[in-house]
Design a protein around this motif. Structure first.
Motif, PDB file in Angstrom:
ATOM      1  N   PHE A  62      61.947   7.037 143.782  1.00 33.26           N
ATOM      2  CA  PHE A  62      61.113   7.171 144.976  1.00 33.26           C
ATOM      3  C   PHE A  62      60.760   8.637 145.245  1.00 33.26           C
ATOM      4  O   PHE A  62      59.590   9.013 145.332  1.00 33.26           O
ATOM      5  N   PHE A  63      61.782   9.482 145.332  1.00 32.67           N
ATOM      6  CA  PHE A  63      61.550  10.888 145.670  1.00 32.67           C
ATOM      7  C   PHE A  63      60.832  11.645 144.546  1.00 32.67           C
ATOM      8  O   PHE A  63      59.939  12.458 144.809  1.00 32.67           O
ATOM      9  N   ASN A  64      61.225  11.390 143.298  1.00 34.57           N
ATOM     10  CA  ASN A  64      60.549  12.063 142.181  1.00 34.57           C
ATOM     11  C   ASN A  64      59.076  11.684 142.114  1.00 34.57           C
ATOM     12  O   ASN A  64      58.220  12.516 141.785  1.00 34.57           O
ATOM     13  N   SER A  65      58.790  10.405 142.410  1.00 32.79           N
ATOM     14  CA  SER A  65      57.398   9.946 142.359  1.00 32.79           C
ATOM     15  C   SER A  65      56.551  10.610 143.438  1.00 32.79           C
ATOM     16  O   SER A  65      55.376  10.914 143.214  1.00 32.79           O
ATOM     17  N   HIS A  80      53.771  14.204 133.319  1.00 32.59           N
ATOM     18  CA  HIS A  80      53.816  13.106 132.340  1.00 32.59           C
ATOM     19  C   HIS A  80      54.365  11.811 132.947  1.00 32.59           C
ATOM     20  O   HIS A  80      55.214  11.138 132.356  1.00 32.59           O
ATOM     21  N   ILE A  81      53.876  11.441 134.122  1.00 31.62           N
ATOM     22  CA  ILE A  81      54.338  10.214 134.754  1.00 31.62           C
ATOM     23  C   ILE A  81      53.744   8.993 134.045  1.00 31.62           C
ATOM     24  O   ILE A  81      52.720   9.082 133.365  1.00 31.62           O
ATOM     25  N   ILE A  82      54.395   7.839 134.233  1.00 33.22           N
ATOM     26  CA  ILE A  82      53.960   6.612 133.561  1.00 33.22           C
ATOM     27  C   ILE A  82      53.403   5.587 134.548  1.00 33.22           C
ATOM     28  O   ILE A  82      53.113   4.456 134.176  1.00 33.22           O
ATOM     29  N   TYR A  83      53.265   5.976 135.820  1.00 28.98           N
ATOM     30  CA  TYR A  83      52.716   5.064 136.814  1.00 28.98           C
ATOM     31  C   TYR A  83      51.191   5.027 136.743  1.00 28.98           C
ATOM     32  O   TYR A  83      50.546   6.079 136.624  1.00 28.98           O
ATOM     33  N   PRO A  84      50.578   3.846 136.846  1.00 26.01           N
ATOM     34  CA  PRO A  84      49.113   3.753 136.964  1.00 26.01           C
ATOM     35  C   PRO A  84      48.654   4.425 138.262  1.00 26.01           C
ATOM     36  O   PRO A  84      49.457   4.667 139.167  1.00 26.01           O
ATOM     37  N   PHE A  90      49.742   5.501 146.014  1.00 21.67           N
ATOM     38  CA  PHE A  90      50.665   5.110 147.080  1.00 21.67           C
ATOM     39  C   PHE A  90      51.648   6.249 147.369  1.00 21.67           C
ATOM     40  O   PHE A  90      51.872   6.620 148.532  1.00 21.67           O
ATOM     41  N   PHE A  91      52.218   6.831 146.313  1.00 19.71           N
ATOM     42  CA  PHE A  91      53.159   7.933 146.502  1.00 19.71           C
ATOM     43  C   PHE A  91      52.442   9.207 146.975  1.00 19.71           C
ATOM     44  O   PHE A  91      53.021  10.017 147.704  1.00 19.71           O
ATOM     45  N   TRP A  92      51.189   9.375 146.568  1.00 20.58           N
ATOM     46  CA  TRP A  92      50.390  10.521 147.015  1.00 20.58           C
ATOM     47  C   TRP A  92      50.179  10.469 148.532  1.00 20.58           C
ATOM     48  O   TRP A  92      50.238  11.497 149.214  1.00 20.58           O
ATOM     49  N   LEU A  93      49.959   9.261 149.061  1.00 19.23           N
ATOM     50  CA  LEU A  93      49.810   9.099 150.507  1.00 19.23           C
ATOM     51  C   LEU A  93      51.120   9.404 151.227  1.00 19.23           C
ATOM     52  O   LEU A  93      51.125  10.020 152.299  1.00 19.23           O
ATOM     53  N   LEU A  94      52.243   8.991 150.633  1.00 20.15           N
ATOM     54  CA  LEU A  94      53.538   9.296 151.229  1.00 20.15           C
ATOM     55  C   LEU A  94      53.804  10.802 151.212  1.00 20.15           C
ATOM     56  O   LEU A  94      54.467  11.347 152.113  1.00 20.15           O
ATOM     57  N   ALA A  95      53.276  11.480 150.175  1.00 23.05           N
ATOM     58  CA  ALA A  95      53.462  12.935 150.081  1.00 23.05           C
ATOM     59  C   ALA A  95      52.773  13.669 151.223  1.00 23.05           C
ATOM     60  O   ALA A  95      53.113  14.826 151.508  1.00 23.05           O
ATOM     61  N   LYS A  96      51.811  13.003 151.890  1.00 17.83           N
ATOM     62  CA  LYS A  96      51.146  13.626 153.035  1.00 17.83           C
ATOM     63  C   LYS A  96      52.059  13.657 154.258  1.00 17.83           C
ATOM     64  O   LYS A  96      51.797  14.379 155.219  1.00 17.83           O
TER      65      LYS A  96
END
Length: 409
Positions: A62-65, A80-84, A90-96
């Protein structure tokens, strides 16, 4: 002795009534109770033995993503993430929501996140909402009496694959919620529920890619127009989020990252190989051979098996057999065929061996092995191999029987 005879009578009654769903409930909930008891009497020493690296990497999927997604296009080209892109968005929005200072931390400083109250509140909110949605979807997917629905839903949450999935904070939980909606609406008489199921399948594909293989069942059922619509939904959910991370050309970086991640064997395979002192060259040969056999079983399954729970079981084997997907929390996918099995009006005694094998990795196995390998990780591999062996034999028998029928017709 009286207690032993009582449990023996219950076992025989369950088999006679073919109420095999209760086996999953009993094993999962009892093992959870034993796990809590052992954790208490060991003063917490046994508690982390069921988690990845003994719980020293809590919630890092969760946190790394979030840290990776905050980098934008560099998440694919440098991290080099493997998430589509849908999952990454989704994680980009949480990073806000999370502080910029933590979003910029390096990998070696990743555990500093555990000291940030905002990060903990965000994580707990994610887990709580997902657990409620997951339990609701399991409940709505079941077609049985109220007692069994309550117990099965509780067992679905209080099982080791779900605990591991939440401990990692892995986005597979959103994929599972979508797949539960898909199987729940697959045979609905109302077109808008079936359409919702197709959208849910497309959404699960946009998060993890591999669930799109469940559309293979649509092909077997000759629902061609549904396949076309599902393909269009899937492409839209895959391509559109790419524009948040530099455009569709980033897809090549994603593919390179996925194959690079899976080339080493994935999951606990490396740890098990080292523990057994097996040649490292054997690992990729073994894992990809098993994956290939599992895929072959799934490709023919819709035409071989009339029961859809067996088709889904073959699909789950193909998913979990892929090296980078073989994990304790990945076994949560087998909840899908178990639910369909519980919904079956008629069950056969021969099905019991499949239910037992699928159920074992759901139980808490508090047996310390090595720092990098848990007993449940070993159980996942053993159960996968046993299921694959049984399914391959049955598939061959079914194919041979059908060939004979055509010759005699």
């Amino acid at each position: 002795m009286n207690a032993l005879h009582k449990w023996k009578d219950r076992w025989n009654t369950m088999r006679e009534q073919k109420n095999f769903g209760m086996f999953f409930i009993a094993v999962t909930l009892l093992s959870f109770g034993v796990y809590l008891f052992l954790s208490l009497i060991s003063l917490g020493h046994l508690f982390p033995t069921v988690f990845y690296v003994r719980g020293t990497d809590f919630f890092m999927d969760f946190f790394n993503s979030i840290r990776d997604a905050a980098q934008g296009v560099e998440a694919y080209t440098e991290r080099h993430i493997i998430y589509p892109p849908m999952a990454n968005m989704f994680f980009w929005l949480l990073a806000k929501i999370t502080p910029d200072g933590y979003n910029a931390t390096e990998f070696d400083d990743r555990k500093d996140w555990m000291q940030e109250p905002v990060a903990i509140v965000l994580l707990l909110t994610f887990i709580l909402i997902c657990t409620l949605l997951f339990a609701l979807c399991v409940w709505k997917s079941l077609r049985c009496d109220q007692k069994t629905k309550w117990l099965f839903t509780a067992a679905s949450v209080l099982c080791i694959p779900y605990f591991n999935m939440m401990e990692r904070g892995n986005i597979l939980i959103l994929c599972m919620i979508a797949l539960l909606i898909y199987i729940q609406t697959y045979e609905s008489e109302k077109w808008y529920w079936r359409e919702l199921g197709l959208l849910a399948l497309a959404f699960s594909f946009s998060i993890k890619l591999y669930p799109i293989l469940f559309a293979w069942v649509l092909l077997a059922d000759k629902r061609y127009w549904a396949i076309i619509r599902c393909a269009l939904y899937s492409l839209a959910m895959l391509i559109l989020p790419f524009f948040c991370f530099g455009g569709p050309t980033v897809f090549l970086s994603l593919l390179q990252n996925i194959f690079s991640f899976s080339s080493g064997g994935g999951g606990a395979a490396s740890g098990i190989t080292n523990f057994l002192h097996l040649p490292p060259q054997l690992l990729p040969i073994l894992t990809y051979s098993i994956f290939g056999l599992a895929v072959l079983n799934f490709l023919v399954a819709p035409w071989v098996y009339e029961k859809r729970w067996k088709v889904l079981m073959c699909g789950c084997m193909a998913f979990v057999a892929f090296p980078s997907l073989t994990s304790t929390y990945g076994w949560i996918l087998f909840l899908l065929p178990l639910i369909l099995f519980v919904n079956e009006k008629e069950a056969q005694a021969s099905d019991f061996s499949y239910i037992v094998t699928m159920t074992v990795p759901f139980a808490f196995l508090t047996i310390p092995i090595t720092f990098h390998v848990t007993a449940n990780a070993v159980a996942v591999y053993l159960a996968l191999w046993i299921l694959l062996g049984m399914t391959t034999v049955q598939t061959c028998k079914e194919i041979r029987a059908r060939i004979r029928e055509k010759k005699t017709a």
